[in-house]
Design a protein around this motif. Sequence first.
Motif, PDB file in Angstrom:
ATOM      1  N   LEU A   1      31.831  26.039  31.899  1.00  0.00           N
ATOM      2  CA  LEU A   1      33.134  26.609  32.204  1.00  0.00           C
ATOM      3  C   LEU A   1      34.181  25.929  31.332  1.00  0.00           C
ATOM      4  CD1 LEU A   1      32.876  26.533  36.113  1.00  0.00           C
ATOM      5  CD2 LEU A   1      32.391  28.461  34.602  1.00  0.00           C
ATOM      6  N   VAL A   2      34.988  26.710  30.681  1.00  0.00           N
ATOM      7  CA  VAL A   2      36.010  26.162  29.780  1.00  0.00           C
ATOM      8  C   VAL A   2      37.370  26.725  30.168  1.00  0.00           C
ATOM      9  CG1 VAL A   2      36.809  25.936  27.410  1.00  0.00           C
ATOM     10  CG2 VAL A   2      34.346  25.947  27.909  1.00  0.00           C
ATOM     11  N   GLU A   3      38.258  25.831  30.579  1.00  0.00           N
ATOM     12  CA  GLU A   3      39.613  26.230  30.936  1.00  0.00           C
ATOM     13  C   GLU A   3      40.511  26.240  29.706  1.00  0.00           C
ATOM     14  OE1 GLU A   3      38.284  23.454  34.409  1.00  0.00           O
ATOM     15  OE2 GLU A   3      38.112  23.513  32.224  1.00  0.00           O
ATOM     16  N   SER A   4      41.515  27.070  29.749  1.00  0.00           N
ATOM     17  CA  SER A   4      42.533  27.107  28.700  1.00  0.00           C
ATOM     18  C   SER A   4      43.820  27.671  29.290  1.00  0.00           C
ATOM     19  CB  SER A   4      42.079  27.962  27.514  1.00  0.00           C
ATOM     20  OG  SER A   4      41.860  29.295  27.918  1.00  0.00           O
ATOM     21  N   GLY A   5      44.908  27.506  28.545  1.00  0.00           N
ATOM     22  CA  GLY A   5      46.176  28.087  28.963  1.00  0.00           C
ATOM     23  C   GLY A   5      47.175  27.109  29.528  1.00  0.00           C
ATOM     24  N   GLY A   6      46.766  25.856  29.688  1.00  0.00           N
ATOM     25  CA  GLY A   6      47.706  24.869  30.205  1.00  0.00           C
ATOM     26  C   GLY A   6      48.761  24.535  29.170  1.00  0.00           C
ATOM     27  N   GLY A   7      49.758  23.790  29.623  1.00  0.00           N
ATOM     28  CA  GLY A   7      50.812  23.387  28.707  1.00  0.00           C
ATOM     29  C   GLY A   7      52.012  22.834  29.422  1.00  0.00           C
ATOM     30  N   LEU A   8      53.087  22.658  28.666  1.00  0.00           N
ATOM     31  CA  LEU A   8      54.344  22.137  29.194  1.00  0.00           C
ATOM     32  C   LEU A   8      55.322  23.299  29.348  1.00  0.00           C
ATOM     33  CD1 LEU A   8      56.346  19.868  29.903  1.00  0.00           C
ATOM     34  CD2 LEU A   8      56.794  19.637  27.451  1.00  0.00           C
ATOM     35  N   VAL A   9      55.808  23.486  30.564  1.00  0.00           N
ATOM     36  CA  VAL A   9      56.755  24.568  30.835  1.00  0.00           C
ATOM     37  C   VAL A   9      57.896  24.025  31.676  1.00  0.00           C
ATOM     38  CG1 VAL A   9      55.003  26.385  30.706  1.00  0.00           C
ATOM     39  CG2 VAL A   9      55.519  25.310  32.910  1.00  0.00           C
ATOM     40  N   GLN A  10      58.926  24.835  31.822  1.00  0.00           N
ATOM     41  CA  GLN A  10      60.061  24.446  32.655  1.00  0.00           C
ATOM     42  C   GLN A  10      59.921  25.049  34.050  1.00  0.00           C
ATOM     43  OE1 GLN A  10      63.564  25.654  30.461  1.00  0.00           O
ATOM     44  NE2 GLN A  10      63.658  23.670  29.429  1.00  0.00           N
ATOM     45  N   ALA A  11      60.566  24.430  35.000  1.00  0.00           N
ATOM     46  CA  ALA A  11      60.558  24.954  36.367  1.00  0.00           C
ATOM     47  C   ALA A  11      61.055  26.395  36.371  1.00  0.00           C
ATOM     48  CB  ALA A  11      61.424  24.085  37.264  1.00  0.00           C
ATOM     49  N   GLY A  12      60.353  27.240  37.102  1.00  0.00           N
ATOM     50  CA  GLY A  12      60.696  28.647  37.169  1.00  0.00           C
ATOM     51  C   GLY A  12      59.913  29.516  36.198  1.00  0.00           C
ATOM     52  N   ASP A  13      59.259  28.894  35.236  1.00  0.00           N
ATOM     53  CA  ASP A  13      58.471  29.637  34.252  1.00  0.00           C
ATOM     54  C   ASP A  13      57.137  30.092  34.840  1.00  0.00           C
ATOM     55  OD1 ASP A  13      59.390  27.820  31.192  1.00  0.00           O
ATOM     56  OD2 ASP A  13      60.443  29.329  32.401  1.00  0.00           O
ATOM     57  N   SER A  14      56.444  30.902  34.056  1.00  0.00           N
ATOM     58  CA  SER A  14      55.118  31.386  34.424  1.00  0.00           C
ATOM     59  C   SER A  14      54.090  30.905  33.411  1.00  0.00           C
ATOM     60  CB  SER A  14      55.098  32.913  34.474  1.00  0.00           C
ATOM     61  OG  SER A  14      55.978  33.396  35.472  1.00  0.00           O
ATOM     62  N   LEU A  15      52.848  30.848  33.863  1.00  0.00           N
ATOM     63  CA  LEU A  15      51.748  30.419  33.007  1.00  0.00           C
ATOM     64  C   LEU A  15      50.478  31.066  33.543  1.00  0.00           C
ATOM     65  CD1 LEU A  15      51.749  28.413  30.603  1.00  0.00           C
ATOM     66  CD2 LEU A  15      51.031  26.638  32.201  1.00  0.00           C
ATOM     67  N   THR A  16      49.570  31.418  32.642  1.00  0.00           N
ATOM     68  CA  THR A  16      48.281  31.959  33.062  1.00  0.00           C
ATOM     69  C   THR A  16      47.157  31.086  32.530  1.00  0.00           C
ATOM     70  OG1 THR A  16      49.110  34.237  33.078  1.00  0.00           O
ATOM     71  CG2 THR A  16      46.734  33.938  33.019  1.00  0.00           C
ATOM     72  N   LEU A  17      46.342  30.593  33.444  1.00  0.00           N
ATOM     73  CA  LEU A  17      45.160  29.816  33.076  1.00  0.00           C
ATOM     74  C   LEU A  17      43.948  30.730  33.010  1.00  0.00           C
ATOM     75  CD1 LEU A  17      45.605  26.665  35.347  1.00  0.00           C
ATOM     76  CD2 LEU A  17      46.550  27.116  33.070  1.00  0.00           C
ATOM     77  N   SER A  18      43.046  30.415  32.104  1.00  0.00           N
ATOM     78  CA  SER A  18      41.794  31.149  31.978  1.00  0.00           C
ATOM     79  C   SER A  18      40.625  30.191  32.128  1.00  0.00           C
ATOM     80  CB  SER A  18      41.704  31.841  30.618  1.00  0.00           C
ATOM     81  OG  SER A  18      42.752  32.768  30.438  1.00  0.00           O
ATOM     82  N   CYS A  19      39.544  30.703  32.675  1.00  0.00           N
ATOM     83  CA  CYS A  19      38.296  29.943  32.808  1.00  0.00           C
ATOM     84  C   CYS A  19      37.191  30.835  32.276  1.00  0.00           C
ATOM     85  CB  CYS A  19      38.056  29.581  34.263  1.00  0.00           C
ATOM     86  SG  CYS A  19      36.422  28.881  34.579  1.00  0.00           S
ATOM     87  N   ALA A  20      36.705  30.500  31.085  1.00  0.00           N
ATOM     88  CA  ALA A  20      35.675  31.299  30.450  1.00  0.00           C
ATOM     89  C   ALA A  20      34.308  30.702  30.736  1.00  0.00           C
ATOM     90  CB  ALA A  20      35.915  31.355  28.946  1.00  0.00           C
ATOM     91  N   ALA A  21      33.404  31.531  31.218  1.00  0.00           N
ATOM     92  CA  ALA A  21      32.041  31.086  31.521  1.00  0.00           C
ATOM     93  C   ALA A  21      31.114  31.422  30.355  1.00  0.00           C
ATOM     94  CB  ALA A  21      31.545  31.766  32.784  1.00  0.00           C
ATOM     95  N   SER A  22      30.086  30.594  30.207  1.00  0.00           N
ATOM     96  CA  SER A  22      29.153  30.761  29.088  1.00  0.00           C
ATOM     97  C   SER A  22      28.150  31.888  29.314  1.00  0.00           C
ATOM     98  CB  SER A  22      28.410  29.449  28.825  1.00  0.00           C
ATOM     99  OG  SER A  22      27.702  29.043  29.984  1.00  0.00           O
ATOM    100  N   ARG A  23      28.121  32.420  30.522  1.00  0.00           N
ATOM    101  CA  ARG A  23      27.248  33.557  30.818  1.00  0.00           C
ATOM    102  C   ARG A  23      27.870  34.381  31.930  1.00  0.00           C
ATOM    103  NH1 ARG A  23      24.817  32.504  35.622  1.00  0.00           N
ATOM    104  NH2 ARG A  23      24.151  30.370  36.158  1.00  0.00           N
ATOM    105  N   SER A  24      27.165  35.379  32.374  1.00  0.00           N
ATOM    106  CA  SER A  24      27.666  36.279  33.397  1.00  0.00           C
ATOM    107  C   SER A  24      28.068  35.532  34.669  1.00  0.00           C
ATOM    108  CB  SER A  24      26.611  37.319  33.742  1.00  0.00           C
ATOM    109  OG  SER A  24      27.011  38.087  34.847  1.00  0.00           O
ATOM    110  N   ILE A  25      29.189  35.976  35.243  1.00  0.00           N
ATOM    111  CA  ILE A  25      29.648  35.380  36.496  1.00  0.00           C
ATOM    112  C   ILE A  25      29.329  36.282  37.687  1.00  0.00           C
ATOM    113  CG2 ILE A  25      31.467  34.020  35.413  1.00  0.00           C
ATOM    114  CD1 ILE A  25      33.468  36.145  36.328  1.00  0.00           C
ATOM    115  N   LEU A  26      28.549  37.325  37.446  1.00  0.00           N
ATOM    116  CA  LEU A  26      28.192  38.239  38.529  1.00  0.00           C
ATOM    117  C   LEU A  26      27.477  37.531  39.673  1.00  0.00           C
ATOM    118  CD1 LEU A  26      27.058  41.445  36.607  1.00  0.00           C
ATOM    119  CD2 LEU A  26      28.882  41.309  38.303  1.00  0.00           C
ATOM    120  N   SER A  27      26.701  36.506  39.345  1.00  0.00           N
ATOM    121  CA  SER A  27      25.892  35.826  40.352  1.00  0.00           C
ATOM    122  C   SER A  27      26.659  34.725  41.091  1.00  0.00           C
ATOM    123  CB  SER A  27      24.645  35.226  39.705  1.00  0.00           C
ATOM    124  OG  SER A  27      25.025  34.309  38.700  1.00  0.00           O
ATOM    125  N   MET A  28      27.889  34.496  40.706  1.00  0.00           N
ATOM    126  CA  MET A  28      28.665  33.434  41.350  1.00  0.00           C
ATOM    127  C   MET A  28      29.098  33.868  42.746  1.00  0.00           C
ATOM    128  SD  MET A  28      28.482  31.125  39.167  1.00  0.00           S
ATOM    129  CE  MET A  28      28.059  30.966  37.437  1.00  0.00           C
TER     130      MET A  28
END
Length: 115
Positions: free
Chosen positions: A4-31
């Motif tokens: 599992l590899v997360e991405s999308g973090g960073g430095l933002v100001q209060a009130g801002d929006s951010l979207t994190l992603s978690c990419a899996a190395s294979r299908s997540i259907l079985s999770m």
Amino acid sequence: QVQLVESGGGLVQAGDSLTLSCAASRSILSMNTMGWYRQAPGNQRDLVATITSGSTTTYADSVKGRFTISRDYGKNTMYLQMNRLQSEDTAVYYCNARELSYVYWGQGTQVTVSS
């Protein structure tokens, strides 16, 4: 096994929006369940949000109404949309996946909210 590899973090100001992603190395259907956790310095790792295979979602009280968890089976990716960020949301965010008796974690992505 799944990586599992997360991405999308960073430095933002209060009130801002951010979207994190978690990419899996294979299908997540079985999770059975996937989720986001976070850990601030000196604190324990806390649950932020989860989503089950049946698409049931749960949220920590502190993020209800501001964060949205979702996933895209076609992209083997889970997301965390974070709106109206607050300084209290500053932490390392971890992706988690549970498959039968196995539990997988990502390496984490830092989110820093300045006030």
